[in-house]
Scaffold this motif. Structure first.
Motif, PDB file in Angstrom:
ATOM      1  N   GLY A   1      19.096 -18.746  45.027  1.00  0.00           N
ATOM      2  CA  GLY A   1      19.314 -17.311  44.995  1.00  0.00           C
ATOM      3  C   GLY A   1      20.093 -16.860  43.784  1.00  0.00           C
ATOM      4  O   GLY A   1      20.940 -15.975  43.870  1.00  0.00           O
ATOM      5  N   ARG A   2      19.801 -17.436  42.622  1.00  0.00           N
ATOM      6  CA  ARG A   2      20.582 -17.159  41.426  1.00  0.00           C
ATOM      7  C   ARG A   2      20.240 -15.789  40.859  1.00  0.00           C
ATOM      8  O   ARG A   2      19.077 -15.396  40.783  1.00  0.00           O
ATOM      9  CB  ARG A   2      20.347 -18.238  40.370  1.00  0.00           C
ATOM     10  CG  ARG A   2      20.731 -19.634  40.816  1.00  0.00           C
ATOM     11  CD  ARG A   2      20.481 -20.634  39.708  1.00  0.00           C
ATOM     12  NE  ARG A   2      21.447 -20.470  38.633  1.00  0.00           N
ATOM     13  CZ  ARG A   2      22.592 -21.148  38.548  1.00  0.00           C
ATOM     14  NH1 ARG A   2      22.917 -22.003  39.498  1.00  0.00           N
ATOM     15  NH2 ARG A   2      23.395 -20.959  37.537  1.00  0.00           N
ATOM     16  N   ASN A   3      21.268 -15.083  40.437  1.00  0.00           N
ATOM     17  CA  ASN A   3      21.117 -13.782  39.794  1.00  0.00           C
ATOM     18  C   ASN A   3      20.812 -14.005  38.317  1.00  0.00           C
ATOM     19  O   ASN A   3      21.609 -14.600  37.595  1.00  0.00           O
ATOM     20  CB  ASN A   3      22.413 -12.976  39.986  1.00  0.00           C
ATOM     21  CG  ASN A   3      22.350 -11.609  39.352  1.00  0.00           C
ATOM     22  OD1 ASN A   3      22.051 -11.463  38.178  1.00  0.00           O
ATOM     23  ND2 ASN A   3      22.671 -10.600  40.138  1.00  0.00           N
ATOM     24  N   ARG A   4      19.650 -13.509  37.856  1.00  0.00           N
ATOM     25  CA  ARG A   4      19.248 -13.738  36.477  1.00  0.00           C
ATOM     26  C   ARG A   4      20.241 -13.137  35.494  1.00  0.00           C
ATOM     27  O   ARG A   4      20.573 -13.744  34.472  1.00  0.00           O
ATOM     28  CB  ARG A   4      17.861 -13.149  36.232  1.00  0.00           C
ATOM     29  CG  ARG A   4      17.340 -13.376  34.808  1.00  0.00           C
ATOM     30  CD  ARG A   4      16.079 -12.561  34.542  1.00  0.00           C
ATOM     31  NE  ARG A   4      15.019 -12.939  35.463  1.00  0.00           N
ATOM     32  CZ  ARG A   4      14.288 -12.061  36.157  1.00  0.00           C
ATOM     33  NH1 ARG A   4      14.524 -10.782  36.057  1.00  0.00           N
ATOM     34  NH2 ARG A   4      13.327 -12.489  36.954  1.00  0.00           N
ATOM     35  N   ALA A   5      20.728 -11.939  35.790  1.00  0.00           N
ATOM     36  CA  ALA A   5      21.649 -11.258  34.879  1.00  0.00           C
ATOM     37  C   ALA A   5      22.951 -12.033  34.727  1.00  0.00           C
ATOM     38  O   ALA A   5      23.517 -12.110  33.629  1.00  0.00           O
ATOM     39  CB  ALA A   5      21.927  -9.840  35.367  1.00  0.00           C
ATOM     40  N   ILE A   6      23.440 -12.624  35.815  1.00  0.00           N
ATOM     41  CA  ILE A   6      24.674 -13.405  35.747  1.00  0.00           C
ATOM     42  C   ILE A   6      24.468 -14.615  34.836  1.00  0.00           C
ATOM     43  O   ILE A   6      25.293 -14.906  33.965  1.00  0.00           O
ATOM     44  CB  ILE A   6      25.126 -13.853  37.148  1.00  0.00           C
ATOM     45  CG1 ILE A   6      25.633 -12.655  37.956  1.00  0.00           C
ATOM     46  CG2 ILE A   6      26.222 -14.917  37.045  1.00  0.00           C
ATOM     47  CD1 ILE A   6      26.048 -12.997  39.371  1.00  0.00           C
ATOM     48  N   ASP A   7      23.369 -15.334  35.030  1.00  0.00           N
ATOM     49  CA  ASP A   7      23.115 -16.521  34.209  1.00  0.00           C
ATOM     50  C   ASP A   7      22.966 -16.154  32.740  1.00  0.00           C
ATOM     51  O   ASP A   7      23.499 -16.841  31.855  1.00  0.00           O
ATOM     52  CB  ASP A   7      21.862 -17.238  34.701  1.00  0.00           C
ATOM     53  CG  ASP A   7      22.123 -18.107  35.920  1.00  0.00           C
ATOM     54  OD1 ASP A   7      23.300 -18.259  36.296  1.00  0.00           O
ATOM     55  OD2 ASP A   7      21.153 -18.630  36.500  1.00  0.00           O
ATOM     56  N   LEU A   8      22.248 -15.077  32.442  1.00  0.00           N
ATOM     57  CA  LEU A   8      22.054 -14.669  31.047  1.00  0.00           C
ATOM     58  C   LEU A   8      23.358 -14.174  30.436  1.00  0.00           C
ATOM     59  O   LEU A   8      23.637 -14.439  29.259  1.00  0.00           O
ATOM     60  CB  LEU A   8      20.968 -13.594  30.961  1.00  0.00           C
ATOM     61  CG  LEU A   8      19.544 -14.068  31.276  1.00  0.00           C
ATOM     62  CD1 LEU A   8      18.579 -12.882  31.261  1.00  0.00           C
ATOM     63  CD2 LEU A   8      19.092 -15.141  30.296  1.00  0.00           C
ATOM     64  N   LEU A   9      24.157 -13.449  31.220  1.00  0.00           N
ATOM     65  CA  LEU A   9      25.454 -12.998  30.721  1.00  0.00           C
ATOM     66  C   LEU A   9      26.346 -14.193  30.416  1.00  0.00           C
ATOM     67  O   LEU A   9      26.997 -14.243  29.362  1.00  0.00           O
ATOM     68  CB  LEU A   9      26.126 -12.090  31.759  1.00  0.00           C
ATOM     69  CG  LEU A   9      27.554 -11.636  31.430  1.00  0.00           C
ATOM     70  CD1 LEU A   9      27.612 -10.869  30.112  1.00  0.00           C
ATOM     71  CD2 LEU A   9      28.122 -10.795  32.575  1.00  0.00           C
ATOM     72  N   LYS A  10      26.373 -15.170  31.306  1.00  0.00           N
ATOM     73  CA  LYS A  10      27.187 -16.363  31.072  1.00  0.00           C
ATOM     74  C   LYS A  10      26.720 -17.119  29.831  1.00  0.00           C
ATOM     75  O   LYS A  10      27.547 -17.648  29.085  1.00  0.00           O
ATOM     76  CB  LYS A  10      27.142 -17.272  32.306  1.00  0.00           C
ATOM     77  CG  LYS A  10      27.930 -16.732  33.495  1.00  0.00           C
ATOM     78  CD  LYS A  10      27.615 -17.487  34.780  1.00  0.00           C
ATOM     79  CE  LYS A  10      27.992 -18.933  34.703  1.00  0.00           C
ATOM     80  NZ  LYS A  10      27.710 -19.641  35.974  1.00  0.00           N
ATOM     81  N   LEU A  11      25.413 -17.142  29.610  1.00  0.00           N
ATOM     82  CA  LEU A  11      24.896 -17.810  28.414  1.00  0.00           C
ATOM     83  C   LEU A  11      25.383 -17.096  27.154  1.00  0.00           C
ATOM     84  O   LEU A  11      25.842 -17.736  26.201  1.00  0.00           O
ATOM     85  CB  LEU A  11      23.371 -17.831  28.459  1.00  0.00           C
ATOM     86  CG  LEU A  11      22.651 -18.513  27.293  1.00  0.00           C
ATOM     87  CD1 LEU A  11      23.094 -19.961  27.155  1.00  0.00           C
ATOM     88  CD2 LEU A  11      21.141 -18.425  27.480  1.00  0.00           C
ATOM     89  N   GLY A  12      25.319 -15.774  27.153  1.00  0.00           N
ATOM     90  CA  GLY A  12      25.822 -15.012  26.013  1.00  0.00           C
ATOM     91  C   GLY A  12      27.308 -15.205  25.802  1.00  0.00           C
ATOM     92  O   GLY A  12      27.781 -15.346  24.668  1.00  0.00           O
ATOM     93  N   LEU A  13      28.054 -15.243  26.896  1.00  0.00           N
ATOM     94  CA  LEU A  13      29.503 -15.420  26.798  1.00  0.00           C
ATOM     95  C   LEU A  13      29.855 -16.827  26.313  1.00  0.00           C
ATOM     96  O   LEU A  13      30.841 -17.008  25.590  1.00  0.00           O
ATOM     97  CB  LEU A  13      30.155 -15.137  28.150  1.00  0.00           C
ATOM     98  CG  LEU A  13      30.074 -13.689  28.628  1.00  0.00           C
ATOM     99  CD1 LEU A  13      30.583 -13.569  30.054  1.00  0.00           C
ATOM    100  CD2 LEU A  13      30.876 -12.760  27.714  1.00  0.00           C
ATOM    101  N   ALA A  14      29.063 -17.824  26.712  1.00  0.00           N
ATOM    102  CA  ALA A  14      29.302 -19.184  26.227  1.00  0.00           C
ATOM    103  C   ALA A  14      29.143 -19.244  24.713  1.00  0.00           C
ATOM    104  O   ALA A  14      29.913 -19.913  24.013  1.00  0.00           O
ATOM    105  CB  ALA A  14      28.342 -20.168  26.908  1.00  0.00           C
ATOM    106  N   LEU A  15      28.154 -18.529  24.194  1.00  0.00           N
ATOM    107  CA  LEU A  15      27.967 -18.474  22.741  1.00  0.00           C
ATOM    108  C   LEU A  15      29.148 -17.764  22.075  1.00  0.00           C
ATOM    109  O   LEU A  15      29.530 -18.102  20.945  1.00  0.00           O
ATOM    110  CB  LEU A  15      26.656 -17.756  22.410  1.00  0.00           C
ATOM    111  CG  LEU A  15      25.383 -18.481  22.860  1.00  0.00           C
ATOM    112  CD1 LEU A  15      24.159 -17.601  22.644  1.00  0.00           C
ATOM    113  CD2 LEU A  15      25.226 -19.813  22.141  1.00  0.00           C
TER     114      LEU A  15
END
Length: 319
Positions: free
Chosen positions: A7-21
């Motif tokens: 049940g993963r939220n796509r926006a959360i995962d993409l936001l975390k990816l951007g923040l990791a960068l």
């Protein structure tokens, strides 16, 4: 980093990816050649959103673990991740570690090497919230506000030279304003309370995005202010504006529709965060490359490392 697999939220995962960068940009800022103002707006400014937003999501999913009756398993998972990555990073920090006093070694083992302070601090904060999980919402909101404002007060007191940091106690592994109590706890509590009080149901996506944008502008202004007005410049780990921008950005992601079909983006976000310091540390030590090249190679190496972790089936152990 200790998030659900279904049940993963796509926006959360993409936001975390951007923040990791962005976190990579804190340690290997590609904008260094553009001058001090560019650094203040990026590495010492907007990129500082990374850790608070990650902590908010950690708190959000900690409450899910509380609802499921497994909060201590969540804490155990955080401790295990910390221990594994400290062990994996041992070759990177061994030279420094072997030359330290026993007290300094204990501090590093407890509070973490470089970016791993985050896992240590998050685990401690999660354990504390788990112990206090039966507190009333009012008491938890109060604790969040007090600890956050204490961190801000320390930041500004250092900046205006009202207090002097004891070098024997505080250093890179344990800073007076960036630690489990004054940074990890308030933002982790924010995420916990966002879920506990269903705050995402009481705010529109437009309002969350508007306030996140306003908070982001204030981050830039506060970073410039601390540098140009305060008698002593300080690392911008704790800023007042993060108290608005980080939770609003997290709420916007929670409100954004869409379910991820895989955990790939989340895995790469965690992998980039965990792996990148090993690569940029080696590049800093053994090359004369400029920061843009260091940043690009670090991201590429961290992505490749994460891909190998996924191919080896080690995501549940390492990410």
């Amino acid at each position: 980093m200790t998030t659900p697999t279904t049940g993963r939220n796509r926006a959360i995962d993409l936001l975390k990816l951007g923040l990791a960068l962005m976190v990579v940009g804190i340690h290997a800022n590609p904008f260094v050649p553009l001058g001090r103002t560019a650094i203040l707006l990026t590495g010492d400014g907007l990129f500082r959103l990374g850790v608070p937003v990650f902590l908010i999501f950690n708190g959000y999913f900690l409450h899910a673990a509380v609802e499921a009756g497994r909060p201590w398993l969540y804490v155990k998972r955080a401790v295990q991740l910390y221990a594994i990555w400290m062990l994996l990073y041992l070759p990177v920090y061994w030279g420094m570690f072997s030359g330290q006093s026993m007290v300094e070694r204990v501090k590093m083992l407890v509070f973490g090497f470089w970016h791993l302070w985050y896992l240590s601090g998050m685990a401690m904060a999660a354990a504390l919230v788990t112990l206090l999980r039966h507190w009333s919402a009012r008491a938890m909101w109060g604790l969040m506000a007090i600890t956050f404002l204490c961190g801000i007060a320390i930041t500004y007191a250092i900046a205006w030279e009202l207090i002097t940091v004891n070098k024997a106690v505080f250093g890179d592994t344990l800073k007076p304003n960036r630690n489990a109590l004054f940074l990890c706890l308030p933002f982790l509590l924010a995420g916990y309370l966002i879920r506990r009080d269903s705050l995402a149901d009481h705010i529109s996506l437009r309002l969350a995005l508007t306030l996140a944008a306003l908070g982001s502008v204030l981050i830039l202004a506060e970073s410039l202010f601390l540098h140009h007005v305060a008698p002593r410049g300080v690392a911008h780990d704790t800023m007042l504006s993060l108290g608005l921008a980080a939770p609003m950005l997290a709420l916007a992601a929670l409100k954004w529709p869409g379910i991820a079909q895989s955990r790939a983006a989340g895995d790469y976000a965690s992998g980039i965060y965990f792996i990148h310091v090993a690569i940029c540390a080696m590049l800093f030590r053994h090359t004369e490359l400029q920061r843009p090249a260091v940043y690009a190679l670090t991201v590429a190496g961290a992505v490749a490392g994460t891909w190998m972790i996924r191919r080896a089936g080690l995501t549940r152990k390492l990410l």
